[in-house]
Write an enzyme that holds these catalytic residues in place. Sequence first.
Site, PDB file in Angstrom:
ATOM      1  N   CYS A  57      56.554  56.858  42.722  1.00 57.91           N
ATOM      2  CA  CYS A  57      56.658  58.266  42.328  1.00 57.91           C
ATOM      3  C   CYS A  57      57.969  58.483  41.582  1.00 57.91           C
ATOM      4  CB  CYS A  57      56.604  59.157  43.566  1.00 57.91           C
ATOM      5  SG  CYS A  57      56.877  60.903  43.206  1.00 57.91           S
ATOM      6  N   HIS A  92      66.231  59.149  31.952  1.00 60.83           N
ATOM      7  CA  HIS A  92      65.912  58.083  32.901  1.00 60.83           C
ATOM      8  C   HIS A  92      64.421  58.086  33.250  1.00 60.83           C
ATOM      9  CE1 HIS A  92      66.647  55.195  36.110  1.00 60.83           C
ATOM     10  NE2 HIS A  92      65.956  55.972  36.930  1.00 60.83           N
TER      11      HIS A  92
END
Length: 165
Positions: free
Chosen positions: A89, A97
């Site tokens: 997740c 990022h």
Amino acid sequence: MATAFHNLSSYNPETVPNGADMRIGVVVSEWNEAVTSKLLEGALKTLVKHGVKEENIITDFVPGSFELIFGSKHLVENKEIDAVIALGCVVRGDTPHFDYVCSGVTQGIADMNIRYDIPFIFGLLTTDTMQQAEDRAGGRHGNKGDECAITALKMVDFYRRNLEE
């Protein structure tokens, strides 16, 4: 948003192959563990429900989602398994990022599907908010872990059927 129209846990059980003779590897990211543990729970429950013996489910953990690539590769090269489910997740933050991790994992899992003769199942949630992730990990949109388990069973069956022809 596709999951707004389709619950991740909804499927026709009559179309799911029996997994009694299958060995399934599951690699789980420890990052966002509150979500990934629910994905794992869904996957394990669904695999067992469809005949996979608990001793034939090899589960291991990696620190983050990017490491799912190495973890998946390691399982296939060191365990006799029929499929790998990669569960993770990534929630969008304020920096790029998110984009790099999501792209890297997507490409890495795609590459594994090309390099090896077993299916690698992409179970990475890529969401804008933690609520969206929770909604897809046993919440109002079902559980991506369930969907990944069903996909693994169907893909192993697909592979085996096409070997026999």
